[in-house]
Design an enzyme around this catalytic site. Structure first.
Site, PDB file in Angstrom:
ATOM      1  N   HIS A   1      -3.090  33.017 -10.424  1.00  0.00           N
ATOM      2  CA  HIS A   1      -4.382  32.564 -10.911  1.00  0.00           C
ATOM      3  C   HIS A   1      -5.426  32.159  -9.724  1.00  0.00           C
ATOM      4  CE1 HIS A   1      -6.390  29.260 -13.259  1.00  0.00           C
ATOM      5  NE2 HIS A   1      -6.950  30.299 -14.038  1.00  0.00           N
TER       6      HIS A   1
ATOM      7  N   GLU B   1      -1.028  29.855 -15.518  1.00  0.00           N
ATOM      8  CA  GLU B   1      -2.120  28.865 -14.791  1.00  0.00           C
ATOM      9  C   GLU B   1      -1.802  27.408 -15.188  1.00  0.00           C
ATOM     10  OE1 GLU B   1      -4.893  31.208 -17.099  1.00  0.00           O
ATOM     11  OE2 GLU B   1      -6.212  29.143 -16.757  1.00  0.00           O
TER      12      GLU B   1
ATOM     13  N   GLU C   1      -3.744  37.379 -21.758  1.00  0.00           N
ATOM     14  CA  GLU C   1      -3.332  36.434 -20.663  1.00  0.00           C
ATOM     15  C   GLU C   1      -3.239  34.966 -21.733  1.00  0.00           C
ATOM     16  OE1 GLU C   1      -5.378  35.825 -17.035  1.00  0.00           O
ATOM     17  OE2 GLU C   1      -6.029  33.576 -17.323  1.00  0.00           O
TER      18      GLU C   1
ATOM     19  N   ASP D   1      -8.129  37.338 -21.781  1.00  0.00           N
ATOM     20  CA  ASP D   1      -7.606  35.774 -21.594  1.00  0.00           C
ATOM     21  C   ASP D   1      -7.924  35.528 -22.863  1.00  0.00           C
ATOM     22  OD1 ASP D   1      -6.968  33.600 -20.914  1.00  0.00           O
ATOM     23  OD2 ASP D   1      -8.129  33.397 -19.243  1.00  0.00           O
TER      24      ASP D   1
ATOM     25  N   HIS E   1      -6.960  32.432 -23.289  1.00  0.00           N
ATOM     26  CA  HIS E   1      -7.361  31.116 -22.920  1.00  0.00           C
ATOM     27  C   HIS E   1      -6.832  29.956 -23.803  1.00  0.00           C
ATOM     28  CE1 HIS E   1     -10.612  28.904 -20.753  1.00  0.00           C
ATOM     29  NE2 HIS E   1     -10.389  29.991 -19.984  1.00  0.00           N
TER      30      HIS E   1
HETATM   31 MG   LIG Z   1      -6.854  31.937 -17.949  1.00  0.00          MG
END
Ligand SMILES: [Mg+2]
Length: 382
Positions: A285, A235, A209, A183, A185
């Protein structure tokens, strides 16, 4: 049947549950929350509640449109999370009234069990490897971890090498006996995402991700053209209207709508079907609580393109409250060999321990994500 009351409970670690009551005694539970802005979503839930009290809870489609369209302004994290939790509670009521799990109302099972993955926290390789060994013993073989710490718009070879070395160490410790997603992020901007994706390619992550932030979705296609690593995101996209753009432009191999952020079950069923039409996989998610996870599972069990389900049991963010703390039917959430079975009880299939929820909601702390800064003092993405 008529809706009579909406009650919200903010609870640790950073969640919120919603109870919708009816004049016939049937109640439904939802989980409307944006992590770190729970009180703002709570206010939105109660504003929307003015439209709901006195209405028939069976008319989910109409109530969804009422909440979405009747306020003129629509969309975004706060409003779509409020709608999401209300929508979940309405499906819970409908399933309980009809005596069947929600997946039966959505056409029935397409699979017998759903593959889940587990988060491994820690930024040092040794911590991640130790964490993965424990989870391996619990039957998990698929994991997700952060791909990097904060990274500048243009950053150093040293920072890139550190991120890559960590992944290399993990791959060499486990070989091909594990799969892991990384991720980013939203911490990485497009120039460094391009570099990192190329450097990480030899270690064959299952996916990367949020290689860049959702507001940079126009970059997904360009990044995907430069790497064989499947790219995942979603997400921080809140409706089919936002997902539409990434399907049209291409670039994502996996979409990750959050059932508590993207309009609930009603909206995410549609997003899943749109993804299916583009050969895009679905991996909802879910770093949230039990009602959010149950909602994800009902979608996973009716969506042929669902490949992986995130779940938060043991996640490093959960300080002061665990997913099963608030659930009476804990046995229904058992994960065996990394798989979870369909929840068998009517509605969403979660028996909420209401006394525990009320107790936990007293003086619940307001969770905030860490605020990171770069070496020069400017704000960094967490
Ligand atoms: Mg994430």
């Amino acid at each position: 049947m008529k809706i009579t009351k909406l009650t919200t409970y903010r609870i640790p670690p950073r969640w919120m549950l919603l109870k919708i009551e009816t004049d016939e005694g049937v109640t439904g539970w939802g989980e409307p929350v944006i992590e770190g802005r729970a009180r703002t979503v709570e206010a939105a839930v109660h504003e929307l509640g003015e439209y709901l009290v006195g209405q028939d809870p069976a008319r989910i489609n109409d109530l969804w449109q009422l909440m979405y369209r009747a306020g003129f302004y629509r969309g975004g994290a706060i409003l779509m999370s409020a709608i999401a939790g209300i929508d979940q509670a309405l499906w819970d009521i409908k399933g309980k009234v009809l005596g069947v799990p929600v997946y039966e109302l959505l056409g029935g099972l397409v699979r017998d069990r759903m593959k889940t993955y587990s988060w491994v926290g820690g930024d040092r390789p040794a911590d991640v490897i130790a964490g993965m060994r424990v989870l391996r013993e619990a039957g998990f073989d698929t994991f997700k971890m952060n791909g990097t710490e904060e990274l500048g718009l243009i950053d150093s070879a040293r920072k890139i090498d550190q991120a890559v070395a960590r992944v290399a160490e993990i791959r060499s410790a486990f070989g091909d006996s594990v799969e892991f997603g990384l991720d980013f992020h939203g911490r990485v901007a497009a120039p460094m995402a391009k570099v990192l994706l190329r450097e990480l390619e030899p270690y064959r992550p299952l996916f990367v991700e949020e290689p860049v932030l959702a507001e940079q979705a126009g970059q997904y296609r360009r990044l995907a053209d430069g790497t064989p690593i499947p790219l995942a995101a979603g997400e921080r996209m809140y409706s089919r209207f936002e997902f539409k753009r990434v399907f049209e432009e291409g670039g994502l191999a996996i979409v990750q709508p959050d059932l508590s952020h993207a309009g609930g079950i009603t909206e995410c069923v549609k997003i899943a079907a749109m993804a299916d039409a583009y050969d895009v996989a679905l991996a909802p998610h879910c770093p949230l609580g039990p009602v959010a996870l149950a909602s994800c599972l009902h979608l996973d069990f009716v969506a042929h393109n669902a490949v992986l389900q995130e779940q938060s049991m043991g996640i490093h963010y959960n300080q002061g409250g665990e997913l099963l703390d608030y659930v009476r039917n804990k046995e229904d959430f058992r994960i065996t060999g990394g798989y979870i079975a369909p929840l068998p009880k009517p509605g969403l299939g979660v028996e909420i321990d209401e006394e525990r929820v009320i107790e936990a909601s007293r003086n619940a702390p307001d969770w905030r994500n860490p605020v990171w800064r770069h070496a020069d003092g400017s704000i960094a993405e967490w």
